[in-house]
Motif scaffolding. Sequence first.
Motif, PDB file in Angstrom:
ATOM      1  N   GLU A  39       0.840  -1.197   0.000  1.00  0.00           N
ATOM      2  CA  GLU A  39       0.000   0.000   0.000  1.00  0.00           C
ATOM      3  C   GLU A  39       0.874   1.245   0.000  1.00  0.00           C
ATOM      4  O   GLU A  39       1.731   1.421   0.872  1.00  0.00           O
ATOM      5  CB  GLU A  39      -0.879  -0.021   1.261  1.00  0.00           C
ATOM      6  N   ILE A  40       0.647   2.101  -0.965  1.00  0.00           N
ATOM      7  CA  ILE A  40       1.382   3.364  -1.047  1.00  0.00           C
ATOM      8  C   ILE A  40       0.675   4.382  -0.174  1.00  0.00           C
ATOM      9  O   ILE A  40      -0.561   4.483  -0.218  1.00  0.00           O
ATOM     10  CB  ILE A  40       1.458   3.822  -2.517  1.00  0.00           C
ATOM     11  N   LYS A  41       1.474   5.108   0.618  1.00  0.00           N
ATOM     12  CA  LYS A  41       0.854   6.106   1.498  1.00  0.00           C
ATOM     13  C   LYS A  41       1.445   7.463   1.177  1.00  0.00           C
ATOM     14  O   LYS A  41       2.633   7.695   1.424  1.00  0.00           O
ATOM     15  CB  LYS A  41       1.107   5.748   2.954  1.00  0.00           C
ATOM     16  N   LEU A  42       0.597   8.318   0.627  1.00  0.00           N
ATOM     17  CA  LEU A  42       1.035   9.670   0.273  1.00  0.00           C
ATOM     18  C   LEU A  42       0.428  10.649   1.271  1.00  0.00           C
ATOM     19  O   LEU A  42      -0.772  10.603   1.536  1.00  0.00           O
ATOM     20  CB  LEU A  42       0.556  10.031  -1.140  1.00  0.00           C
ATOM     21  N   SER A  43       1.261  11.524   1.815  1.00  0.00           N
ATOM     22  CA  SER A  43       0.699  12.534   2.715  1.00  0.00           C
ATOM     23  C   SER A  43       0.860  13.924   2.103  1.00  0.00           C
ATOM     24  O   SER A  43       1.610  14.107   1.150  1.00  0.00           O
ATOM     25  CB  SER A  43       1.321  12.450   4.105  1.00  0.00           C
ATOM     26  N   ARG A  44       0.146  14.868   2.692  1.00  0.00           N
ATOM     27  CA  ARG A  44       0.060  16.257   2.207  1.00  0.00           C
ATOM     28  C   ARG A  44      -0.536  16.302   0.789  1.00  0.00           C
ATOM     29  O   ARG A  44      -0.063  17.009  -0.098  1.00  0.00           O
ATOM     30  CB  ARG A  44       1.430  16.936   2.252  1.00  0.00           C
ATOM     31  N   ILE A  45      -1.584  15.535   0.600  1.00  0.00           N
ATOM     32  CA  ILE A  45      -2.301  15.543  -0.680  1.00  0.00           C
ATOM     33  C   ILE A  45      -3.522  16.452  -0.507  1.00  0.00           C
ATOM     34  O   ILE A  45      -4.374  16.178   0.346  1.00  0.00           O
ATOM     35  CB  ILE A  45      -2.755  14.108  -1.064  1.00  0.00           C
ATOM     36  N   PRO A  46      -3.609  17.540  -1.277  1.00  0.00           N
ATOM     37  CA  PRO A  46      -4.690  18.501  -1.041  1.00  0.00           C
ATOM     38  C   PRO A  46      -6.058  17.936  -1.411  1.00  0.00           C
ATOM     39  O   PRO A  46      -6.161  17.075  -2.287  1.00  0.00           O
ATOM     40  CB  PRO A  46      -4.319  19.676  -1.956  1.00  0.00           C
ATOM     41  N   ASP A  47      -7.078  18.444  -0.731  1.00  0.00           N
ATOM     42  CA  ASP A  47      -8.458  17.998  -0.980  1.00  0.00           C
ATOM     43  C   ASP A  47      -9.029  18.878  -2.089  1.00  0.00           C
ATOM     44  O   ASP A  47      -9.559  19.955  -1.836  1.00  0.00           O
ATOM     45  CB  ASP A  47      -9.262  18.147   0.318  1.00  0.00           C
ATOM     46  N   LEU A  48      -8.872  18.427  -3.325  1.00  0.00           N
ATOM     47  CA  LEU A  48      -9.207  19.232  -4.500  1.00  0.00           C
ATOM     48  C   LEU A  48      -9.959  18.396  -5.506  1.00  0.00           C
ATOM     49  O   LEU A  48      -9.810  17.176  -5.545  1.00  0.00           O
ATOM     50  CB  LEU A  48      -7.918  19.713  -5.190  1.00  0.00           C
ATOM     51  N   LYS A  49     -10.673  19.100  -6.383  1.00  0.00           N
ATOM     52  CA  LYS A  49     -11.446  18.399  -7.404  1.00  0.00           C
ATOM     53  C   LYS A  49     -10.531  17.564  -8.315  1.00  0.00           C
ATOM     54  O   LYS A  49     -10.856  16.428  -8.661  1.00  0.00           O
ATOM     55  CB  LYS A  49     -12.217  19.432  -8.215  1.00  0.00           C
ATOM     56  N   ASP A  50      -9.389  18.117  -8.713  1.00  0.00           N
ATOM     57  CA  ASP A  50      -8.490  17.358  -9.593  1.00  0.00           C
ATOM     58  C   ASP A  50      -8.003  16.075  -8.926  1.00  0.00           C
ATOM     59  O   ASP A  50      -7.815  15.046  -9.578  1.00  0.00           O
ATOM     60  CB  ASP A  50      -7.272  18.210  -9.998  1.00  0.00           C
ATOM     61  N   ILE A  51      -7.766  16.158  -7.622  1.00  0.00           N
ATOM     62  CA  ILE A  51      -7.297  14.966  -6.902  1.00  0.00           C
ATOM     63  C   ILE A  51      -8.423  13.927  -6.871  1.00  0.00           C
ATOM     64  O   ILE A  51      -8.196  12.729  -7.084  1.00  0.00           O
ATOM     65  CB  ILE A  51      -6.866  15.340  -5.457  1.00  0.00           C
ATOM     66  N   ARG A  52      -9.657  14.402  -6.646  1.00  0.00           N
ATOM     67  CA  ARG A  52     -10.790  13.464  -6.623  1.00  0.00           C
ATOM     68  C   ARG A  52     -10.984  12.829  -7.999  1.00  0.00           C
ATOM     69  O   ARG A  52     -11.266  11.637  -8.122  1.00  0.00           O
ATOM     70  CB  ARG A  52     -12.073  14.182  -6.164  1.00  0.00           C
ATOM     71  N   ALA A 226       5.771  -0.642  -2.733  1.00  0.00           N
ATOM     72  CA  ALA A 226       5.016   0.435  -2.092  1.00  0.00           C
ATOM     73  C   ALA A 226       5.989   1.314  -1.306  1.00  0.00           C
ATOM     74  O   ALA A 226       7.101   0.889  -0.986  1.00  0.00           O
ATOM     75  CB  ALA A 226       3.984  -0.167  -1.158  1.00  0.00           C
ATOM     76  N   ALA A 227       5.580   2.536  -1.028  1.00  0.00           N
ATOM     77  CA  ALA A 227       6.424   3.440  -0.243  1.00  0.00           C
ATOM     78  C   ALA A 227       5.529   4.443   0.472  1.00  0.00           C
ATOM     79  O   ALA A 227       4.376   4.637   0.100  1.00  0.00           O
ATOM     80  CB  ALA A 227       7.396   4.164  -1.165  1.00  0.00           C
ATOM     81  N   GLU A 228       6.120   5.079   1.495  1.00  0.00           N
ATOM     82  CA  GLU A 228       5.427   6.199   2.152  1.00  0.00           C
ATOM     83  C   GLU A 228       6.141   7.453   1.728  1.00  0.00           C
ATOM     84  O   GLU A 228       7.386   7.480   1.689  1.00  0.00           O
ATOM     85  CB  GLU A 228       5.502   6.050   3.669  1.00  0.00           C
ATOM     86  N   PHE A 229       5.395   8.504   1.424  1.00  0.00           N
ATOM     87  CA  PHE A 229       6.050   9.676   0.853  1.00  0.00           C
ATOM     88  C   PHE A 229       5.245  10.932   1.185  1.00  0.00           C
ATOM     89  O   PHE A 229       4.011  10.920   1.146  1.00  0.00           O
ATOM     90  CB  PHE A 229       6.130   9.512  -0.673  1.00  0.00           C
ATOM     91  N   THR A 230       5.981  12.015   1.485  1.00  0.00           N
ATOM     92  CA  THR A 230       5.322  13.297   1.783  1.00  0.00           C
ATOM     93  C   THR A 230       5.486  14.240   0.604  1.00  0.00           C
ATOM     94  O   THR A 230       6.607  14.520   0.170  1.00  0.00           O
ATOM     95  CB  THR A 230       5.932  13.925   3.057  1.00  0.00           C
ATOM     96  N   ASN A 231       4.378  14.716   0.122  1.00  0.00           N
ATOM     97  CA  ASN A 231       4.342  15.624  -1.025  1.00  0.00           C
ATOM     98  C   ASN A 231       4.932  16.997  -0.636  1.00  0.00           C
ATOM     99  O   ASN A 231       4.955  17.356   0.535  1.00  0.00           O
ATOM    100  CB  ASN A 231       2.868  15.761  -1.444  1.00  0.00           C
ATOM    101  N   ILE A 232       5.341  17.759  -1.637  1.00  0.00           N
ATOM    102  CA  ILE A 232       5.835  19.126  -1.384  1.00  0.00           C
ATOM    103  C   ILE A 232       4.662  20.102  -1.220  1.00  0.00           C
ATOM    104  O   ILE A 232       3.529  19.797  -1.561  1.00  0.00           O
ATOM    105  CB  ILE A 232       6.762  19.624  -2.527  1.00  0.00           C
ATOM    106  N   PHE A 233       4.996  21.303  -0.733  1.00  0.00           N
ATOM    107  CA  PHE A 233       3.984  22.357  -0.586  1.00  0.00           C
ATOM    108  C   PHE A 233       3.661  22.944  -1.957  1.00  0.00           C
ATOM    109  O   PHE A 233       4.466  22.864  -2.887  1.00  0.00           O
ATOM    110  CB  PHE A 233       4.514  23.461   0.324  1.00  0.00           C
ATOM    111  N   ASP A 234       2.512  23.592  -2.038  1.00  0.00           N
ATOM    112  CA  ASP A 234       2.064  24.152  -3.314  1.00  0.00           C
ATOM    113  C   ASP A 234       2.650  25.551  -3.512  1.00  0.00           C
ATOM    114  O   ASP A 234       2.186  26.535  -2.924  1.00  0.00           O
ATOM    115  CB  ASP A 234       0.529  24.198  -3.339  1.00  0.00           C
TER     116      ASP A 234
END
Length: 424
Positions: A39-52, A226-234
């Motif tokens: 299972e890939i775990k991505l954090s700091r993923i914004p709650d946005l229409k494009d993401i959905r 799989a990996a755990e990863f933190t996204n960058i800021f926008d």
Amino acid sequence: MEKLVIQGGRRLSGTVKASGSKNSALPLMAASLLGDSGEIKLSRIPDLKDIRTFRKLLDYLGAATSYSDNNLSISTSDIRCARAPYELVKQMRASIYVLGPLLARFGRASVSLPGGCAFGPRPIDLHLMAMEKLGACVTIEKGFIEARAQGARLKGATIDFPITTVGATGNTLMAAVLAEGKTTIRNAAVEPEIATLCRFLNAMGGDIRGIGTTTLEISGVESLNAAEFTNIFDRIEAATLLTAGAITGSSITVTDVDPTHLAAVLGKFEETGCKIITDSGAVTLQSPDTLTRTDVIANPFPLFPTDMQAQWIALMTQAEGTSHVIDKIYHERFNHIPELNRLGAHIEIRNNEATVRGPGKLTGTTVMSTDLRASASLVLAGLVAEGVTEVFRIYHLDRGYERIEQKLNSLGAVITRESYQEFA
Ligand code: UD1
């Protein structure tokens, strides 16, 4: 549909947080298709229409996804389909990012052509050229890109991009990481979103060197984990919020920022007379009494981003003197200008160059969003316009800004979101 109703003329103050980067999150989600276990775990993923929308695409392909509190889990071990349908692709051009990973993992991919676009032609020829160089046979059939690896795996190659392209660099990386042998990408894009994608692929077990440079060397591996990863800021959201401070003559701080990603924009703010104070992870902008006109030319990173050009034009309507804005990435990306002029701005377009005569009083009226960053520029103009500005069709804005009205209201803006019915 929804609109934003902005009471203009408020000074802003205080501190606001930037969200995770949309333009980085989407390729990370596409890259998750490459992992065949866990299972890939991505954090700091914004709650946005494009993401959905992208999540829907992953689910359609057979992934299992779950999302809460900006954390996204993706399991792609049960993917059963390598076809991205028109209904999903047409909603978001970034869907093209599934081409490279599906082709690399399954040896075939079928991706709908993205169709129309709000700002000029947006070709994908270089994505297809790169897939062919990696040994795929690519055809266009009935509106779909049909790509097939000729052997069991793609084959490493040297790919020399004639222009800087973020999208094609990303797709090529995701295809090459599982290809047999070595791939070299020359004239690779150096945007932070590409460096972040490389780091994520390496965290999954890939072998990419030269990260952050224009030459990327990829040694193909047989599988990725799989990996755990933190996204960058926008960086674009952060720069948009800072522009809200500058256009209203305010002092504000944006936290959760990487100032190194914003150097070109911060330099331009300084040219306008704004004082910029950077701290690790935060930027404070203090506005001058009068903004000075400042020309910009949008170009690949590390130069001024195309995604900030519309917001900059809005800002220049309040600067003393005449400024010029050119977009070298998307020459015709100027849908915001007629709408800004309806608010009272004096902006002309000639030979793909915007000339902005400021400072001018803006007066609130109803304006129409046409694309994501154009919408942001209208919201910024609404903050400084006299009276009430109503920004219609904000579904464009919701594609890329997480809770924008709440963030601006936390700084002292007065914006409400309301439903409305469009005339048929
Ligand atoms: C571009 C921006 C990116 C921004 C995004 C959305 C750059 C370099 N890229 O990325 O920062 O977030 O828009 O606004 O600033 N091109 C081709 N053939 C192709 C692919 C691209 O000719 O196959 C051209 C495009 O028309 C454009 C240029 O290359 O003129 C850069 O395109 P690219 O970076 O791929 O576009 P996006 O990935 O959309």
